[in-house]
Design an enzyme around this catalytic site. Structure first.
Site, short mmCIF file in Angstrom:
data_model
loop_
_atom_site.label_atom_id
_atom_site.label_comp_id
_atom_site.label_asym_id
_atom_site.label_seq_id
_atom_site.Cartn_x
_atom_site.Cartn_y
_atom_site.Cartn_z
N SER A 68 0.84 -1.20 0.00
CA SER A 68 0.00 0.00 0.00
C SER A 68 0.87 1.24 0.00
O SER A 68 2.02 1.21 0.44
CB SER A 68 -0.90 0.02 1.24
OG SER A 68 -0.13 0.30 2.40
N ASP A 69 0.30 2.34 -0.50
CA ASP A 69 0.91 3.63 -0.24
C ASP A 69 0.73 3.92 1.25
O ASP A 69 -0.11 3.32 1.92
CB ASP A 69 0.27 4.72 -1.10
CG ASP A 69 1.20 5.90 -1.32
OD1 ASP A 69 2.16 6.07 -0.53
OD2 ASP A 69 0.97 6.66 -2.27
N TRP A 70 1.50 4.86 1.75
CA TRP A 70 1.55 5.13 3.19
C TRP A 70 0.19 5.68 3.67
O TRP A 70 -0.20 6.78 3.29
CB TRP A 70 2.68 6.09 3.50
CG TRP A 70 3.99 5.42 3.78
CD1 TRP A 70 4.78 5.60 4.88
CD2 TRP A 70 4.70 4.47 2.95
NE1 TRP A 70 5.91 4.82 4.79
CE2 TRP A 70 5.89 4.11 3.63
CE3 TRP A 70 4.43 3.86 1.73
CZ2 TRP A 70 6.80 3.20 3.12
CZ3 TRP A 70 5.34 2.95 1.22
CH2 TRP A 70 6.51 2.62 1.90
N SER B 199 -2.79 4.33 3.01
CA SER B 199 -3.90 4.12 2.07
C SER B 199 -4.71 2.87 2.39
O SER B 199 -5.67 2.57 1.67
CB SER B 199 -3.37 4.03 0.63
OG SER B 199 -2.62 2.85 0.44
#
Length: 744
Positions: free
Chosen positions: A246-248, A250
């Site tokens: 995941s993006d940070w 998200s």
């Protein structure tokens, strides 16, 4: 539409993507992974699928599993101290050079090895839809094929150094306003033809080891929770074997993310091990799901031979001269010459003996903001680069600050000293005793590394400027103010501009009629919470009056204006304006009133509104964000040491209203859904369909020499339907140069 394809040449060769085994994934990897997996407890497995300490995977010492260390990218090592600051990847795309993209990635991989970094969070390949997107400078333009070619070279370069590359953001992160809540609703054909190809090429051609999800939703479902996207497309259709992260921040919900197949939550926190254990008991998730996620993370660790940890390679210097050379090569090749009236460029040093440089961006390291930022060991500003090269030709270069020529109407109350009394507070609400006070006669600050004032933090501070206005001419005056975060302006205790809230950089403008000789109280206040920090107050008399700034420019032979956006106004987490920052717009408007040729060097991740000033320029270089060597590269092109060969990786529209996404970019009804109604007709496809004339077309870029294409040949169709196109390219001019051949 008048696309001027005859002047923008050709794209060689539109071959179909080939499918290859991922280079790092060999048959013996899974056997080693299964041996480790069998020894892991359920608790260890549940903790392993979440990151720790912001940029690491978890270690399990009992089993000899080390932490994997990550770093922000994509244009340099942005997390662990100083590093080489390469040009933004949009500039890399403007080179149209896959071999150079490989060298760029290879150099980044070496930088990682020098710091013991296992995983580089780059490249970013989201398609350019609109010029306002805050992260366009991190992306690779509007064309899926070009983005795929450049990112493939980048990934191969990184991973050939034994470092995991992470392609991001999967998928449709094409704007940065309200990015955690907006659902981008895109039909499946458009996804596969426009928004997926760079990701698909990364998997099937470059063998990328990791894919990062995006913040946004797709048809009402967060990308971290979409089984169709993560399992159906990425794994089942494309055969992706690596780790999906995941993006940070998200990851929003525990169970949907597990069921969708998200392997690694970064930086961790939403999928808590105790909650996962509870859902295992309830049957909402299964241990088989968890095992598959752990297997994907372990697979990359084993395949890249990170099992014994990652020690920094001391043979590679942190401040690497080889890396600086790559950064300079890319900058030289990606800067685009857009306008060159009457061959103003390259500078004729026999005729041009005195140059004035103007514009705030002439100084400092100019870059985009957010996680893509890099802190360089050193940099060459544009002013320094121009000055150094000019000295070789005994040409005089002077920097002139337009703020030194503003109407003298602002004074402190005491002693009539020009300027405003500035009081700095170590809090956001201007309370208590100031930690620092002084008189300031120019307010146009970019505090990306803090104010430098002792006792004042880099965040959570405020400033109050006070004084009086004593105009010498009766008439209308305009006050332009801007800031990131909050600001407000009072004149005679009347609140005339109010943006007292957290937010990205934004401008306000107010006009007031003032009487000559009369005093008016002025108070300007600003607070900074976090992230970017910039504040400006500029004023001008709107009537007819001689301008000493213009008179100073008239004494030169040439004016070079360095302006545009920067980390103050363009970066992650918010969209920028299509217009120039107000201070830059006012500067170039004033500069163009002079009688000397003005050459513009513009910084931005994409197009800006230029109808008011582009016609007045004799030359225009699009400098993007050219990294730590930008000053040298710009000077090399201005003075003709290097022939410009960059080509635009996106279309520059005349007006925002002309853009195919104009009616489908924002969320005017506030329902958190944006339908991409233009479908596949985005970028040059859309302008062509709509028959709209553009400012500068996709693939456009001028040169100091001339090229001729001849002997065009198209083969008969091959079995797969593709054809081979060949031609002869001849440099018919008087300078060495490179050219891009494009075929549509």
């Amino acid at each position: 539409m008048k696309f001027q394809r005859i002047t923008i040449t050709f794209l060689l060769i539109l071959a179909p993507f080939c499918v290859m085994a991922q280079k790092w994934y060999t048959s013996d990897v899974d056997e080693k992974v299964d041996n480790i997996l069998r020894k892991m407890t359920v608790k260890e497995k549940l903790s392993y699928i979440g990151g720790i300490d912001w940029m690491y995977t978890r270690n399990i010492d009992r089993l000899g599993i080390p932490r994997m260390k990550m770093s922000d990218g994509p244009q340099g090592i942005g997390t662990h101290g100083q590093s080489t600051a390469y040009p933004a990847t949009v500039l890399l795309a403007a080179t149209w050079n896959e071999d150079l993209a490989y060298e760029y990635g290879k150099s980044l991989g070496r930088d990682c090895r020098a710091r013991g970094i296992n995983v580089l969070l780059g490249p970013a390949v989201n398609i350019y839809r609109a010029p306002m997107c805050g992260r366009n400078f991190e992306y690779m333009g509007e064309d899926p094929y070009l983005a795929a070619r450049i990112s493939t070279g980048y990934i191969k370069g990184v991973q050939d150094q034994g470092i995991m590359a992470v392609i991001k953001h999967f998928s449709a992160n094409n704007s940065d306003y309200d990015r955690h809540e907006i659902s981008n609703d895109i039909d499946e054909r458009t996804l596969h033809e426009i928004y997926f190809p760079a990701f698909k090429a990364a998997v099937q051609e470059a063998g990328v080891a990791a894919v990062m999800t995006s913040y946004n939703l797709l048809y009402g479902v967060y990308t971290t929770e979409s089984p169709w996207l993560l399992k159906g497309v990425l794994r089942d259709e494309w055969g992706f074997n690596g780790v999906l992260m995941s993006d940070w921040g998200s990851t929003h919900h525990c169970i949907p993310a597990v069921k969708a197949g998200l392997d690694l939550e970064m930086p961790g926190g939403t999928r808590k091990p105790e909650e996962l254990a509870y859902y295992l008991k309830t049957g909402d998730i299964t241990i088989e799901m968890i095992d598959e996620m752990v297997r994907h993370i372990l697979r990359t660790m084993v395949a890249f031979d990170f099992q014994n940890g990652m020690k920094a390679d001391k043979n590679i210097p942190l401040d690497d001269p080889k890396a600086a050379e790559v950064a300079l090569d890319v900058a030289r090749e990606g800067i685009v010459l857009l306008k060159n009236t009457q061959n103003t460029l390259p500078i004729n040093t026999k005729k041009v003996r005195d140059i004035v440089v103007v514009g705030k961006n002439a100084h400092g390291y100019v870059h985009g903001g957010g996680s893509g930022s890099v802190n360089p060991f050193h940099y060459v500003s544009m002013y320094e680069g121009i000055q150094k090269e000019a000295a070789k030709h005994h040409v005089n270069v002077t920097y002139v600050d337009e703020l030194d020529f503003l109407p003298e109407i602002l004074y402190t109350k005491s002693m009539g000293e020009r300027g405003l009394h500035a009081a700095y507070f170590n809090n956001k609400n201007l309370s208590g005793k100031p930690v620092f006070e002084r008189t300031e006669n120019k307010i146009n600050y970019s505090w990306t590394k803090g104010t430098g004032i002792k006792g004042l933090g880099k965040e959570n501070y405020s400033v109050r400027w006070t004084g009086v206005i004593r105009p010498d001419i009766t008439g209308e005056y305009e006050f332009s103010v801007g800031g990131d975060d909050g600001y407000r302006l009072f004149i005679d205790n009347e609140l005339v501009a109010d943006q007292w809230e957290i937010g990205s950089f934004r401008n306000s403008s107010v006009k007031k009629r003032l009487e000559a000789g009369k005093e008016y109280d002025i108070r300007f206040e600003y607070f900074q919470e976090g992230g970017g920090a910039a504040v400006a107050l500029i004023w001008e008399y709107k009537g007819e009056k001689r301008d000493p700034f213009v008179e100073r420019l008239d004494r030169a032979d040439m004016v070079i204006a360095c302006f545009g956006h920067s980390s103050d106004t363009e970066g992650e987490g918010a969209d920028r304006t299509f217009a120039l920052p107000d201070a830059d717009a006012k500067m170039i408007t004033r500069a163009l009133k002079c009688k000397r040729p003005v050459v513009g060097v513009v910084n931005a991740g994409g197009n800006v509104e230029m109808q008011a000033w582009e016609p007045g320029l004799k030359g225009l270089l699009w400098g993007w964000y050219a990294g730590q060597e930008s000053g040298t590269a710009v000077a090399d092109i201005l003075f003709g040491n290097v022939n410009p060969s960059g080509k635009l990786p996106m279309t520059f529209e005349k007006r925002w209203e002309d853009n195919p996404a104009y009616d489908s970019y924002y969320d005017p009804d506030g329902d958190k859904h944006v339908a991409y109604t233009e479908g596949i007709f985005i970028g040059y496809r859309g302008y062509d369909k709509l028959q709209r004339e553009v400012q500068y077309p996709f693939g456009y870029g001028l040169s100091y020499t001339d090229f001729r294409l001849s002997d065009l040949s198209v083969s008969n169709p091959m079995v797969d339907g593709s054809v081979e196109v060949t031609c002869k390219l001849t440099n018919t001019g008087k300078r060495d140069g490179a050219q891009v051949v494009q075929l549509y």
